[in-house]
Design an enzyme around this catalytic site. Structure first.
Site, PDB file in Angstrom:
ATOM      1  CB  SER A  13     -10.375  -7.787  19.011  1.00 32.46           C
ATOM      2  OG  SER A  13     -11.832  -8.222  19.356  1.00 32.46           O
ATOM      3  CE  LYS A 189     -20.176 -13.309  26.462  1.00 35.60           C
ATOM      4  NZ  LYS A 189     -19.625 -13.355  25.285  1.00 35.60           N
ATOM      5  CD  GLU A 271     -21.569 -11.746  16.838  1.00 35.29           C
ATOM      6  OE1 GLU A 271     -20.846 -12.594  16.326  1.00 35.29           O
ATOM      7  OE2 GLU A 271     -21.332 -11.262  17.865  1.00 35.29           O
TER       8      GLU A 271
HETATM    9  O1  KPL Z   1     -20.172  -9.617  25.099  1.00 33.55           O
HETATM   10  C1  KPL Z   1     -20.320  -8.269  25.193  1.00 33.55           C
HETATM   11  C2  KPL Z   1     -20.628  -7.807  23.847  1.00 33.55           C
HETATM   12  O2  KPL Z   1     -20.481  -6.348  23.620  1.00 33.55           O
HETATM   13  O3  KPL Z   1     -20.618  -8.439  22.925  1.00 33.55           O
HETATM   14  C3  KPL Z   1     -20.645  -7.714  26.384  1.00 33.55           C
HETATM   15  C4  KPL Z   1     -20.401  -8.661  27.635  1.00 33.55           C
HETATM   16  C5  KPL Z   1     -22.017  -6.865  26.594  1.00 33.55           C
HETATM   17  C6  KPL Z   1     -19.472  -6.633  26.587  1.00 33.55           C
HETATM   18  O4  KPL Z   1     -19.661  -5.335  25.773  1.00 33.55           O
END
Ligand code: KPL
Length: 306
Positions: A13, A189, A271
């Protein structure tokens, strides 16, 4: 000077969102994909600016194999974290000697793997992306929520590279900001993902479910574990504090299935090694105990091997 030869590697995506945005802005984009994806994408990539809005189709060159004359000056690497290094290895012979590669992967670990493959004149950049996008079909991407790309140089000689990537993305209508050093941003993050992703994947719930009282102890406990690592590494909390940031993301993405839940449900590798795994890896030599993270890590690994 000739126009930089610009490629986007990966047709997930984010790959299709960035490629079609850049192409719409007049950037000549070549999409580098796996062979089975070529035919669908060669008919054009459809970008829907928001769910329900009119879709626009962009045509771009799509290839799956390197060839001798192909020269890549600028590469946007958008695969999953676990595939990034192998994907780059495949196309590395085509990178010019001063090429710039911008990585959009979740978590930490893949940047160091790719850095090992770079030549001395090449520059690696990394980004943390909060754009919301999903694929409606292999060649149709929906830009579900506007976000931001915060990027900075990871290694390599081109000191001005981050600023020019910011300009490139901004003119294509993607909000971008240069942040150097970039590592703390990637950690912040990662921290959010280390709380939300494995919990939602193990319990098979959408992000918003984590706001319920039953998940409080786990959400708070995971935040505490991450903060114990941040403290020892000297990484600052995000603005407002990590607990607040996690809360904000849970509410802002309440209806989303996290990427890890999507991977588990689709039977794909997750991941987890680049998110919780990276956290556990740095915690070990610091002799920090992260029992909740460890338990979720093992649960996701068990899910992956089913
Ligand atoms: O980054 C995300 C992910 O799903 O990998 C979040 C921020 C949790 C949004 O779904």
């Amino acid at each position: 000077m000739s126009e930089p030869r610009f490629c986007v590697l990966g047709a997930g995506s984010l790959g299709l969102l960035f490629a079609s945005r850049l192409a719409r802005n007049g950037q000549a984009v070549t999409l580098l994909v796996r062979p089975e994806k070529v035919s669908a994408l060669s008919l054009g990539v459809t970008l829907q600016e928001s769910p329900g809005s009119l879709a626009k189709r962009q045509f771009m060159r799509v290839i799956s194999e390197p060839y001798e004359q192909l020269r890549i000056d600028r590469l946007l690497l958008t695969t999953k974290a676990g595939s990034a290094a192998d994907a780059l290895k495949h196309w590395q012979p085509c990178l010019t000697e001063d090429a710039e590669v911008l990585m959009l992967q979740n978590g930490l670990g893949s940047q160091a793997e790719v850095a090992e493959l770079m030549q001395p004149g090449q520059t690696l950049l990394a980004a943390s992306v909060t754009e919301g996008a999903y694929l409606e079909s292999p060649a149709t991407v929906v830009h579900a929520g506007k976000g931001k790309t915060r990027l900075g140089r990871w290694c390599g000689p081109a000191k001005g590279a981050a600023a020019s990537w910011v300009t490139r993305l901004t003119v294509a209508g993607l909000e971008a900001e240069k942040v150097e050093p970039i590592r703390p941003v990637l950690w912040q993050k990662l921290a959010v993902n280390a709380v939300i992703n494995p919990l939602t994947a193990v319990h098979r719930v959408e992000n918003g479910a984590l706001a319920a009282r039953e998940f409080r102890p786990q959400v708070e406990g995971l935040v505490e574990e991450v903060l114990s690592v941040f403290k020892r590494l000297g990484i600052p909390e995000p603005e407002g504090g990590l607990a607040y940031r996690v809360e904000q993301v849970i509410l802002a993405t309440a209806a989303n299935r996290s990427s890890m839940l999507q991977d588990v449900l689709a039977g794909r590798p997750t991941e987890i090694d680049y998110i919780t795994g990276s956290l556990l890896k740095v915690a070990k030599p610091l002799q920090l105990q992260l029992p909740l993270s460890e338990e979720l890590y093992q649960a996701i690994k068990a899910d992956e091997s089913k």
